[in-house]
Every structure is written in structure tokens, then in C-alpha cells.
Design a protein around this motif. Structure first.
Motif, PDB file in Angstrom:
ATOM      1  N   LEU A 256     -49.453 -45.513 -25.178  1.00 58.39           N
ATOM      2  CA  LEU A 256     -49.900 -46.292 -24.019  1.00 58.39           C
ATOM      3  C   LEU A 256     -49.413 -47.738 -24.105  1.00 58.39           C
ATOM      4  CD1 LEU A 256     -53.595 -45.041 -23.677  1.00 58.39           C
ATOM      5  CD2 LEU A 256     -51.683 -44.496 -22.161  1.00 58.39           C
ATOM      6  N   GLN A 257     -49.328 -48.262 -25.324  1.00 52.94           N
ATOM      7  CA  GLN A 257     -48.889 -49.647 -25.525  1.00 52.94           C
ATOM      8  C   GLN A 257     -47.412 -49.745 -25.918  1.00 52.94           C
ATOM      9  OE1 GLN A 257     -51.056 -51.923 -24.761  1.00 52.94           O
ATOM     10  NE2 GLN A 257     -52.865 -50.593 -24.662  1.00 52.94           N
ATOM     11  N   SER A 258     -46.710 -48.630 -25.881  1.00 53.24           N
ATOM     12  CA  SER A 258     -45.335 -48.591 -26.369  1.00 53.24           C
ATOM     13  C   SER A 258     -44.370 -49.303 -25.424  1.00 53.24           C
ATOM     14  CB  SER A 258     -44.896 -47.131 -26.549  1.00 53.24           C
ATOM     15  OG  SER A 258     -43.506 -47.028 -26.718  1.00 53.24           O
ATOM     16  N   VAL A 259     -43.598 -50.227 -25.970  1.00 50.43           N
ATOM     17  CA  VAL A 259     -42.579 -50.921 -25.170  1.00 50.43           C
ATOM     18  C   VAL A 259     -41.492 -49.954 -24.699  1.00 50.43           C
ATOM     19  CG1 VAL A 259     -40.768 -52.687 -25.208  1.00 50.43           C
ATOM     20  CG2 VAL A 259     -43.018 -53.172 -26.206  1.00 50.43           C
ATOM     21  N   PRO A 260     -40.971 -49.063 -25.563  1.00 51.33           N
ATOM     22  CA  PRO A 260     -39.958 -48.110 -25.092  1.00 51.33           C
ATOM     23  C   PRO A 260     -40.462 -47.227 -23.947  1.00 51.33           C
ATOM     24  CG  PRO A 260     -39.938 -48.181 -27.467  1.00 51.33           C
ATOM     25  CD  PRO A 260     -41.128 -48.982 -27.035  1.00 51.33           C
ATOM     26  N   VAL A 261     -41.740 -46.805 -23.990  1.00 49.72           N
ATOM     27  CA  VAL A 261     -42.282 -46.010 -22.894  1.00 49.72           C
ATOM     28  C   VAL A 261     -42.308 -46.832 -21.613  1.00 49.72           C
ATOM     29  CG1 VAL A 261     -44.348 -44.849 -21.987  1.00 49.72           C
ATOM     30  CG2 VAL A 261     -43.642 -44.469 -24.356  1.00 49.72           C
ATOM     31  N   ARG A 262     -42.774 -48.063 -21.697  1.00 51.55           N
ATOM     32  CA  ARG A 262     -42.851 -48.922 -20.507  1.00 51.55           C
ATOM     33  C   ARG A 262     -41.463 -49.212 -19.944  1.00 51.55           C
ATOM     34  NH1 ARG A 262     -47.729 -49.122 -17.923  1.00 51.55           N
ATOM     35  NH2 ARG A 262     -48.949 -47.946 -19.434  1.00 51.55           N
ATOM     36  N   GLN A 263     -40.492 -49.389 -20.811  1.00 50.63           N
ATOM     37  CA  GLN A 263     -39.119 -49.619 -20.339  1.00 50.63           C
ATOM     38  C   GLN A 263     -38.572 -48.389 -19.628  1.00 50.63           C
ATOM     39  OE1 GLN A 263     -37.263 -50.786 -24.047  1.00 50.63           O
ATOM     40  NE2 GLN A 263     -37.564 -52.979 -23.641  1.00 50.63           N
ATOM     41  N   LEU A 264     -38.858 -47.204 -20.193  1.00 49.59           N
ATOM     42  CA  LEU A 264     -38.365 -45.969 -19.574  1.00 49.59           C
ATOM     43  C   LEU A 264     -39.074 -45.701 -18.253  1.00 49.59           C
ATOM     44  CD1 LEU A 264     -36.339 -43.716 -19.942  1.00 49.59           C
ATOM     45  CD2 LEU A 264     -38.001 -42.499 -21.360  1.00 49.59           C
ATOM     46  N   MET A 265     -40.318 -46.123 -18.125  1.00 43.96           N
ATOM     47  CA  MET A 265     -41.041 -45.950 -16.866  1.00 43.96           C
ATOM     48  C   MET A 265     -40.319 -46.613 -15.700  1.00 43.96           C
ATOM     49  SD  MET A 265     -45.056 -46.442 -17.947  1.00 43.96           S
ATOM     50  CE  MET A 265     -45.614 -46.509 -16.231  1.00 43.96           C
ATOM     51  N   THR A 266     -39.652 -47.722 -15.959  1.00 38.38           N
ATOM     52  CA  THR A 266     -38.943 -48.428 -14.880  1.00 38.38           C
ATOM     53  C   THR A 266     -37.753 -47.632 -14.361  1.00 38.38           C
ATOM     54  OG1 THR A 266     -37.474 -49.635 -16.394  1.00 38.38           O
ATOM     55  CG2 THR A 266     -39.616 -50.633 -15.898  1.00 38.38           C
ATOM     56  N   LYS A 267     -37.340 -46.605 -15.109  1.00 38.64           N
ATOM     57  CA  LYS A 267     -36.207 -45.774 -14.701  1.00 38.64           C
ATOM     58  C   LYS A 267     -36.650 -44.495 -13.981  1.00 38.64           C
ATOM     59  CE  LYS A 267     -33.521 -47.339 -18.712  1.00 38.64           C
ATOM     60  NZ  LYS A 267     -32.722 -46.927 -19.905  1.00 38.64           N
ATOM     61  N   VAL A 268     -37.976 -44.323 -13.811  1.00 42.01           N
ATOM     62  CA  VAL A 268     -38.511 -43.112 -13.195  1.00 42.01           C
ATOM     63  C   VAL A 268     -38.930 -43.401 -11.755  1.00 42.01           C
ATOM     64  CG1 VAL A 268     -40.295 -41.333 -13.289  1.00 42.01           C
ATOM     65  CG2 VAL A 268     -39.367 -42.283 -15.418  1.00 42.01           C
ATOM     66  N   THR A 269     -38.455 -42.561 -10.837  1.00 40.77           N
ATOM     67  CA  THR A 269     -38.879 -42.653  -9.438  1.00 40.77           C
ATOM     68  C   THR A 269     -39.548 -41.351  -9.029  1.00 40.77           C
ATOM     69  OG1 THR A 269     -36.723 -41.879  -8.657  1.00 40.77           O
ATOM     70  CG2 THR A 269     -37.067 -44.272  -8.788  1.00 40.77           C
ATOM     71  N   VAL A 270     -40.518 -41.465  -8.144  1.00 42.06           N
ATOM     72  CA  VAL A 270     -41.232 -40.308  -7.608  1.00 42.06           C
ATOM     73  C   VAL A 270     -41.059 -40.296  -6.100  1.00 42.06           C
ATOM     74  CG1 VAL A 270     -43.475 -39.194  -7.313  1.00 42.06           C
ATOM     75  CG2 VAL A 270     -42.933 -40.359  -9.464  1.00 42.06           C
ATOM     76  N   SER A 271     -40.694 -39.158  -5.543  1.00 40.34           N
ATOM     77  CA  SER A 271     -40.478 -39.070  -4.097  1.00 40.34           C
ATOM     78  C   SER A 271     -41.029 -37.770  -3.538  1.00 40.34           C
ATOM     79  CB  SER A 271     -38.985 -39.176  -3.767  1.00 40.34           C
ATOM     80  OG  SER A 271     -38.275 -38.065  -4.310  1.00 40.34           O
ATOM     81  N   ALA A 272     -41.244 -37.767  -2.229  1.00 44.16           N
ATOM     82  CA  ALA A 272     -41.702 -36.571  -1.524  1.00 44.16           C
ATOM     83  C   ALA A 272     -40.508 -35.730  -1.101  1.00 44.16           C
ATOM     84  CB  ALA A 272     -42.515 -36.964  -0.305  1.00 44.16           C
ATOM     85  N   SER A 273     -40.636 -34.411  -1.222  1.00 42.95           N
ATOM     86  CA  SER A 273     -39.570 -33.496  -0.836  1.00 42.95           C
ATOM     87  C   SER A 273     -40.079 -32.525   0.225  1.00 42.95           C
ATOM     88  CB  SER A 273     -39.074 -32.707  -2.052  1.00 42.95           C
ATOM     89  OG  SER A 273     -38.255 -31.619  -1.659  1.00 42.95           O
TER      90      SER A 273
END
Length: 456
Positions: free
Chosen positions: A351-368
Motif C-alpha cells: 500500500l505504501q510502495s513507491v513502485p506500486v504507486r508509480q505503476l498505478m499512473t500507467k494504468v487506465t480504466v475504461s468502459a467497453s
């Protein structure tokens, strides 16, 4: 019979359920769902919301502690214990779910039946009959109001429908006649509700709302025993349950009893919102097949049915366990980074991981809109991973793992159970629970199961 209300028809159906008449696949499924739900209760008793719910139950039960908080040696009052155990069962987001009804079922039904079994005693067959009655009722209620559409209006289908299922299961367990069972359903209808708000903030009391629905189902039984009366036409009245929540209720689900909806209840292999399971499965397939490490990922695009997209698109999720369980950005990032997802994925290390937070910025969620055609029966997902070198890989999952078309085997469910409860019960007692659940059809007493579930 002519002029039967919908509640009467539903109650009469539950009363008529007999172990000897169940198809073998229904009995087998019921045992697996009971085992799975027991695992969720025990594991959840060690998670923060579960621990807090157990503490609350004990605090509220001074001088009236007659029910075990399973997974511990602590005791609480009957109603408070059920609320706490249902809260614990759901807070890990590993409890089963009927997609078409959008309802998590076992995490309410099984805690209630444990409390009833400890209070009244019964055979294993009665426990199975009551569990099936509860699953069937909850699913049918959800299907009758097209419950997945409630998400858009801020209602939580599980908490809206759950009290009915618990009341039906309890009435069956107690072997009540039609009139008392019908009355309990009517009273349960007056105690339905529960909002979705708070998920993105990580409000842990949301799980307590889930537990309250289970409590309200048992409250309907106690109220009936005290002589209180509920509305007889609670389901079909113009100001009743169904029309309040749905413009065009599908009453056939409350009248046609040929099908067992228990068989459509899905197991959850991953501890996160069911809306994300197809995406997790797709991502794991891609990272395994193409040996993709997190450092090689430029972008992860998750597409889900339109109705699910708004609920899981949480790019700014707080670093709180309860908030990240439903965050598409967090769940996809931590899964890509670890190559798996389990309860540890929601501990502070990640939850406090910097690598996780950085990777989150590369994730997008969209409706299909393409995936909408499968919803709500299947909560599908499509994942596209773009790598730093320009490669693009896509995987689509229509029926997530745990659905009948993409099943978890009995061995998978048992392995999940052992993984969840090993540190709570120890392996010997955990395997004893498995044996007791498998033998429910032959057990004249539930005492050995209840003893196995109480941690020292």
C-alpha cells in the motif's frame, strides 16, 4: 394455490426443499460454498474490519454473550455475533457472488446459520437445506429487481437483498410453516438498504453495513417469534420492495422454481472487487505467457462493462486497504509488480510502495460497449499491455475464474480454504473442517463442525 402472494410462494418453495430431492451437483456446490464461506469468516476475523467488528460485538454484548465469534474463543450476543461474522466474511473480498443478481451470498447466509446451529442444534442435512434456501432466495430477489442496476443509484445490492436470504435460510433451519416464514420475509423487507458510498475513501464501516443485512435477517425471525407482523405483499405492492427499486420487476424469478440459481454463484479466487477479477486473470495470463516484468510496462489498459467502469476507476486511491480493494489502478499495478495477488497485496508493504504507486499512473480504466453484451451474467474484462519496446499484448476474459464456465475445482476451493485458515486454526483443525463439511449429509449433529471452527 390461488391468490398466493409472492412472499408466500417463495416461502412455500423454501419449505418444500428436501435434501433427498436435491440433484447431486446442487449438494456438491452447497458444500463447497459453505466451506468457502467458512474460510472467508475465519480469515476475515484477522483483518482490520473483521477485528473491529468482533470488538464491537463484544462491547455491545455485555451480560449477553451467548454466541461464538468463530475464528476466536470470544463470545457475543446472538445478533451482534452474526453481524460481526458477516462483516469479517466479506471484508477480505473473497466471498462468493451471483453476478446476475450482483449479490454476495455465502458471507451472510453461513454466519447466520452457524449462530442458529449453535443456539438450536440441528442435523447436517438441515444445515444444507437451509443454506440452499438462503442462496436461492437471495439470488431470486436480486434477479427479480435487476439488482446490478442499483449500483448506478448508489445502492449496494448485497445489503439490499441479503436480509431476505438470511430470513429464508433461518425459517428453513427452524422448520417453520408457511405463515411464519412468509411473515419473516415481510419483516425482512422493512429492513433492507445499504449504500455504496465510502468505498473510494476506504471507509471500513461499509463492511459493517454488509454485516447489518445478515443481522436484520435474523432480527426478522426474532420479531416473528415475538408476534410482530410484516407486510404480506411486500414484494408486489406498488410501494413495496420490488417496485421501489425497479420499474419493471421480473416476478418470474419469484414464481418459477425449476432452476437452482446456486449453481450460478461464483467463487472468488482473488481478494478484490469482482469487477476486477477478469482483468486480474487476463493480466496474469499475459505476464506469464510473455514473461512480462513490471519494469518493461509502459501502459496497462483495462476495459470493463460500462456499469462497472465508474466503480473501479480510482486513480487517486488513498493508501488504505478498504479503498484499494476496488481500485482498478491499484489492483492491476500490484498484480503486475508481484505476478500474483493475495491478501498480502493489501498490506502496508505494498500500500505504501513507491513502485506500486508509480505503476498505478500507467494504468487506465475504461468502459467497453463490446463487453456490455455479456453483463450482468458475466463481469468480463479486457487488458492491453503496452511494453517499453512498443510490443502490445491483449487478453480478454468473458467468464472470470470461479464462474461455472470457468470453474474453480473442488481441489481449488479446498486449497483456497487451507490457505486462508491455516494460521487461524492450524492445518489439523482446518482439515477437520473440510471433512465435517463434506460429511454434512450424514451428520446428525453439527457440534463437531462448530468445535473445529472455534480457535483457541
Amino acid at each position: 394455490m390461488p391468490n398466493q402472494t409472492l412472499s408466500e410462494q417463495l416461502a412455500r418453495h423454501c419449505i418444500a426443499l428436501r435434501y433427498e430431492e436435491f440433484p447431486h451437483d446442487v449438494i456438491d456446490a452447497a458444500k463447497l460454498h459453505i466451506l468457502d464461506s467458512l474460510g472467508c469468516i475465519l480469515a476475515g476475523s484477522r483483518l482490520e474490519p473483521g477485528r473491529l467488528a468482533y470488538n464491537l460485538a463484544v462491547e455491545a454484548s455485555v451480560g449477553n454473550a451467548d454466541s461464538t465469534l468463530f475464528g476466536t474463543a470470544r463470545r457475543a450476543s446472538y445478533l451482534d455475533a452474526v453481524q460481526a461474522m458477516a462483516t469479517a466474511a466479506h471484508c477480505g473480498e473473497l466471498d462468493d457472488i451471483h453476478g446476475g443478481a450482483a449479490t454476495c451470498i455465502g458471507a451472510m447466509i453461513v454466519p447466520a446459520l452457524l449462530a442458529l446451529a449453535e443456539r438450536h442444534g440441528a442435523s447436517g442435512r438441515r444445515f444444507l437445506e437451509a443454506a440452499i434456501a438462503g442462496y436461492e432466495t437471495t439470488a431470486r430477489i436480486g434477479l427479480s429487481i435487476d439488482a446490478p442496476k442499483l449500483f448506478d443509484h448508489g445502492w449496494w445490492p448485497s445489503t439490499v437483498c441479503g436480509a431476505f436470504g438470511v430470513a429464508a435460510a433461518g425459517a428453513k433451519f427452524l422448520d417453520w410453516p408457511v405463515d411464519k416464514s412468509t411473515n419473516a420475509l415481510g419483516i425482512a423487507s422493512l429492513h433492507t438498504g445499504g449504500m455504496l458510498t465510502g468505498g473510494q475513501e476506504g471507509a471500513t464501516a461499509r463492511h459493517l453495513a454488509f454485516g447489518s443485512a445478515a443481522r436484520n435477517g435474523l432480527l426478522a425471525l426474532l420479531a416473528t417469534e415475538q408476534g410482530l407482523t410484516g407486510p404480506k405483499r411486500a414484494l408486489e405492492d406498488p410501494r413495496g420492495f420490488c417496485f421501489t427499486l425497479c420499474a419493471e420487476p421480473k416476478f418470474e424469478f419469484l414464481q418459477d422454481f425449476k432452476q437452482f440459481h446456486l449453481l450460478d454463484v461464483a467463487f472468488k479466487p482473488y481478494p478484490c472487487a469482482r469487477q476486477l477479477h477478469a482483468g486480474v486473470e487476463a493480466l496474469l495470463k499475459l505476464t506469464s505467457e510473455y514473461s512480462i516484468g513490471a519494469e518493461a510496462i509502459r501502459a496497462i489498459a483495462l476495459a470493463v462493462p460500462t456499469q462497472n467502469a465508474g466503480m473501479i476507476d480510482r486513480p487517486a486511491t488513498p493508501t488504505l486497504r478498504a479503498a484499494t480493494l476496488g481500485s482498478g489502478q491499484y489492483v492491476m499495478a500490484v498484480t503486475a509488480l508481484r505476478g500474483k495477488i493475495d491478501l498480502a497485496s493489501f498490506e502496508d508493504e505494498f500500500l505504501q510502495s513507491v513502485p506500486v504507486r508509480q505503476l498505478m499512473t500507467k494504468v487506465t480504466v475504461s468502459a467497453s460497449t463490446e463487453l456490455d453484451r455479456h453483463f450482468p451474467k458475466y463481469w468480463a474484462g479486457r487488458v492491453t499491455v503496452t511494453l517499453a519496446d512498443g510490443q502490445v499484448h491483449t487478453q480478454e476474459i468473458i467468464a472470470p475464474k470461479g464462474e461455472i464456465e470457468n470453474p474453480m475445482t473442488p481441489q481449488n476451493v479446498e486449497a483456497k480454504f487451507l490457505g486462508l485458515v491455516g494460521t487461524v486454526l492450524g492445518e489439523e483443525k482446518a482439515r477437520a473442517v473440510i471433512d465435517e463439511v463434506q460429511a454434512l449429509g450424514e451428520r446428525q449433529s453439527l457440534a463437531p463442525l462448530l468445535v473445529s471452527l472455534a480457535a483457541s
